[in-house]
Enzyme design. Structure first.
Site, mmCIF file in Angstrom:
data_model
loop_
_atom_site.group_PDB
_atom_site.id
_atom_site.type_symbol
_atom_site.label_atom_id
_atom_site.label_comp_id
_atom_site.label_asym_id
_atom_site.label_seq_id
_atom_site.Cartn_x
_atom_site.Cartn_y
_atom_site.Cartn_z
ATOM 1 N N HIS A 42 -15.450 19.753 21.308
ATOM 2 C CA HIS A 42 -14.632 18.867 21.656
ATOM 3 C C HIS A 42 -13.292 19.698 22.275
ATOM 4 O O HIS A 42 -12.277 19.750 21.350
ATOM 5 C CB HIS A 42 -13.878 17.839 20.710
ATOM 6 C CG HIS A 42 -14.981 16.618 20.294
ATOM 7 N ND1 HIS A 42 -15.142 15.636 20.683
ATOM 8 C CD2 HIS A 42 -16.163 16.860 19.504
ATOM 9 C CE1 HIS A 42 -16.214 14.656 20.310
ATOM 10 N NE2 HIS A 42 -16.805 15.561 19.297
ATOM 11 N N GLU A 48 0.899 -1.304 -0.029
ATOM 12 C CA GLU A 48 0.041 0.002 -0.236
ATOM 13 C C GLU A 48 0.991 1.458 -0.080
ATOM 14 O O GLU A 48 0.357 2.215 -0.489
ATOM 15 C CB GLU A 48 -1.051 0.122 1.176
ATOM 16 C CG GLU A 48 -1.933 -1.080 1.300
ATOM 17 C CD GLU A 48 -1.356 -2.273 1.979
ATOM 18 O OE1 GLU A 48 -2.201 -3.038 2.176
ATOM 19 O OE2 GLU A 48 -0.361 -2.503 2.198
ATOM 20 N N THR A 77 20.781 -6.467 15.369
ATOM 21 C CA THR A 77 20.590 -5.570 14.476
ATOM 22 C C THR A 77 20.164 -5.966 12.893
ATOM 23 O O THR A 77 20.044 -5.255 12.185
ATOM 24 C CB THR A 77 21.943 -5.094 14.346
ATOM 25 O OG1 THR A 77 22.977 -5.666 13.583
ATOM 26 C CG2 THR A 77 22.653 -4.326 15.585
ATOM 27 N N ASP A 132 12.863 2.789 25.242
ATOM 28 C CA ASP A 132 11.821 3.037 25.709
ATOM 29 C C ASP A 132 11.853 3.909 27.123
ATOM 30 O O ASP A 132 12.600 3.801 27.891
ATOM 31 C CB ASP A 132 10.914 1.596 26.323
ATOM 32 C CG ASP A 132 10.648 0.783 25.312
ATOM 33 O OD1 ASP A 132 10.613 1.283 24.221
ATOM 34 O OD2 ASP A 132 10.495 -0.591 25.437
ATOM 35 N N GLU A 148 -11.108 18.571 24.056
ATOM 36 C CA GLU A 148 -9.740 17.612 24.215
ATOM 37 C C GLU A 148 -8.651 17.967 22.916
ATOM 38 O O GLU A 148 -7.547 17.855 23.215
ATOM 39 C CB GLU A 148 -10.007 16.366 24.009
ATOM 40 C CG GLU A 148 -10.862 15.629 23.185
ATOM 41 C CD GLU A 148 -12.263 15.711 22.762
ATOM 42 O OE1 GLU A 148 -12.607 14.905 22.313
ATOM 43 O OE2 GLU A 148 -12.668 16.701 23.536
ATOM 44 N N CYS A 168 -19.666 16.661 23.792
ATOM 45 C CA CYS A 168 -20.357 16.140 22.716
ATOM 46 C C CYS A 168 -21.657 15.001 22.923
ATOM 47 O O CYS A 168 -22.705 15.821 23.845
ATOM 48 C CB CYS A 168 -19.604 15.378 21.893
ATOM 49 S SG CYS A 168 -20.530 15.255 19.838
ATOM 50 N N LEU A 169 -21.662 14.104 22.950
ATOM 51 C CA LEU A 169 -22.836 12.946 23.246
ATOM 52 C C LEU A 169 -22.922 13.113 24.689
ATOM 53 O O LEU A 169 -24.012 13.013 25.186
ATOM 54 C CB LEU A 169 -22.403 11.575 22.811
ATOM 55 C CG LEU A 169 -23.443 10.511 23.286
ATOM 56 C CD1 LEU A 169 -24.775 10.846 22.532
ATOM 57 C CD2 LEU A 169 -22.991 9.174 22.355
#
Length: 545
Positions: A515, A149, A188, A240, A517, A379-380
């Site tokens: 929204h 893709e 690696t 991490d 956020e 919203c909702l």
């Protein structure tokens, strides 16, 4: 200054964090005074993510100009000051749709339309137009190198080096360097094979960012540099970390921004990451913690609420509180009862579409109202709060929304063309209206009511927030609900649409149609989320009045 392009690709496995890595690099370059933006190229056939399942794809991030985009654009806006637009995200479907439209219109003068050059030219044109006016454009290519893709996108970015000049293009490849416990070392080889795959397409990476659960030893970085034909100082170890906001500092400590600035011959000051250091300090030194319940219908995939989760964390940063988020399925509340909500310091009901689990959300709003628990509806989440108040306080027992009950007699929420009064009379609005039967999406101004809680929180009379919905509060039934004690705390500037509601005799009950956020950031937070988390902290201590 001519625009410089950094193309970000990923290899070995998916979900390595290309978006976070690109956003972190952009944050460092922005901190050096450069005008930076980021683009995301998505290889799926959908024209945009607007109609994709949140459980499959995660949230749809809405830009100020009303584009429905990939959630990675939310990461971009949280890391840099540049606001994203519809030009910052496009898909294979969008590209093919435009090329086919041009073919039907005759723009190609009868030529045989092919992937090369027509599809690749369309991709390049969109990259160039999206980067206009910026010093540096980071372009994240979705998917993993080797996916069929992604091939048209990879071919297009390969050609970019030829057309805009190699001195203005840079290829950054993100790979995985796994640690094998049995061997006691990092491996690696997957990175080498990933780079080999990229080379077969005609792209030699200039920088490798190697993801691992530990710091990659210098000898292994030297090995990667040798076999991948990349300078050793351009092999970056990205281990991490417990906070994504540490990543800009981690990349800067290895000289990545210096390397890029020298590569592009950019003369700019050192990056000042003091704002990010403050965020890290706030995160690492909380004065307490709160537990906030989020009652939704897509909770099996937290990414469906990515921006809400991040905004709650930002609210925690501004209050020096760790926010523990308890995800609750609204259908579970519906079947098992409000016992699931006990022990929470605050409750948030986010947005969503369709009728599944709605009664559980209505029960949640009632529980928060009757027990004086801080409530934020989005919203909702606003619509269910309104329905709940209408049924149990205003005496409109059959109140509902035409989204869930198309034939309901008292639609306190409905499409603007469906508003009915108490006598059941339909008020017909024009189908030509911008809001009639269509999605209301993007930034919209809102006027805040004097003496309302939200006006105090925002410290402003008028705000702009982002919307994504089709249904609105029915003004024809509103007076009876207001007379029962509900306050409309915000309206559209033309005074026609309800944007925010409050319950004045509740300690902290706010619900908004927009929204919030989408505009919250770790450096600045957001007034509603900052106030909401503060209320949760007070509720926990019994200080909320």
């Amino acid at each position: 200054m001519k625009t410089n392009y950094i193309f970000v690709t990923g290899g070995v496995v998916s979900s390595l964090g290309k978006g976070i890595a690109a956003a972190s690099l952009a944050a460092i370059l922005e901190a050096r005074g450069l005008n930076v933006t980021i683009m995301k190229l998505d290889p799926y056939i959908n024209v945009d993510p607007g109609t994709m399942s949140p459980i499959q794809h995660g949230e749809v991030f809405v830009t100020e100009d009303g584009a429905e985009t990939d959630l990675d654009l939310g990461h971009y806006e949280r890391f840099i000051r540049t606001k994203m637009t519809r030009r910052n995200n496009f898909t294979t479907g969008r590209v093919y749709s435009e090329v086919l439209r041009k073919e039907r219109r005759g723009d190609y003068l009868g030529a045989t339309v092919q992937v090369i050059p027509h599809i690749t030219n369309e991709i390049k044109d969109r990259i160039i137009s999206g980067g206009e006016g910026h010093d540096v454009v980071l372009v994240e290519v979705g998917g993993t190198v080797g996916d069929i893709e992604s091939l048209p996108f990879l071919e297009a970015i390969r050609q970019m080096a030829v057309e805009v000049g190699r001195e203005h293009t840079l290829y950054l490849h993100l790979t995985l360097v796994p640690y094998l416990a049995a061997a006691g070392e990092v491996k690696t080889k997957p990175t080498q094979h990933s780079v080999k795959e990229l080379l077969s397409i005609g792209i030699q990476p200039d920088i490798l960012i190697c993801r691992s659960d530990r710091v990659i030893p210098a000898n292994e970085r030297a090995k990667i540099a040798l076999f991948c034909n990349v300078p050793e100082k351009a092999v970056i170890s990205l281990k991490d970390v417990d906070s994504i906001y540490k990543i800009p500092g981690l990349l800067k400590s290895q000289g990545l921004d210096d390397y890029i600035c020298k590569r592009f011959s950019l003369d700019c000051p050192e990056a000042n990451l003091s704002e990010w250091e403050q965020v890290i300090y706030e995160e690492a030194n909380p004065s307490g913690e709160v537990t906030i319940g989020m009652v939704g219908k897509y909770v099996e995939l937290p990414d469906a609420y990515k921006s809400v989760i991040e905004a709650l964390k930002h609210g925690g940063l501004k209050n020096r509180l760790t926010v523990n988020i308890k995800l609750l399925d609204s259908q579970d509340v519906e079947t098992r009862g409000v016992e699931l909500l006990k022990g929470l310091d605050a409750i948030l009901v986010p947005g969503g579409f369709g009728g599944r689990g709605v009664e559980g959300k209505i029960m949640t709003a009632r529980y928060a109202r009757e027990n004086n628990i801080p409530y934020l509806g989005i919203c909702l989440g606003m619509q269910v709060a309104l329905i709940e108040f209408s049924r149990h306080v205003a005496g409109l027992e059959k109140a509902s929304s035409t989204e869930f009950e198309p034939d309901c007699r008292l639609p306190v929420v409905g499409l603007i063309t469906e508003w009915r009064d108490e006598d059941g009379n339909l008020e017909v609005r024009s189908e030509e209206s911008d809001l009639g039967g269509t999605m209301r999406v993007g930034g919209q101004p809102c006027h805040l009511t004097k003496d309302s809680l939200v006006r105090t929180l925002y410290g402003a009379d008028t705000i702009v927030e982002r919307h994504r919905h089709r249904y609105e509060v029915n003004n024809l039934l509103l007076k009876r609900i207001e007379d029962a004690g509900l306050r409309v705390a915000g309206r559209s500037v033309d005074n026609k649409l309800v944007e925010i509601i409050e319950i004045p005799d509740h300690p902290w009950f706010v619900a908004c149609q927009f929204h919030p956020e989408f505009t919250s950031t770790p450096r600045d937070g957001h007034p509603l989320f900052t106030g909401f988390v503060k209320a949760a902290g007070k509720y926990q201590k019994g200080q909320l009045k």
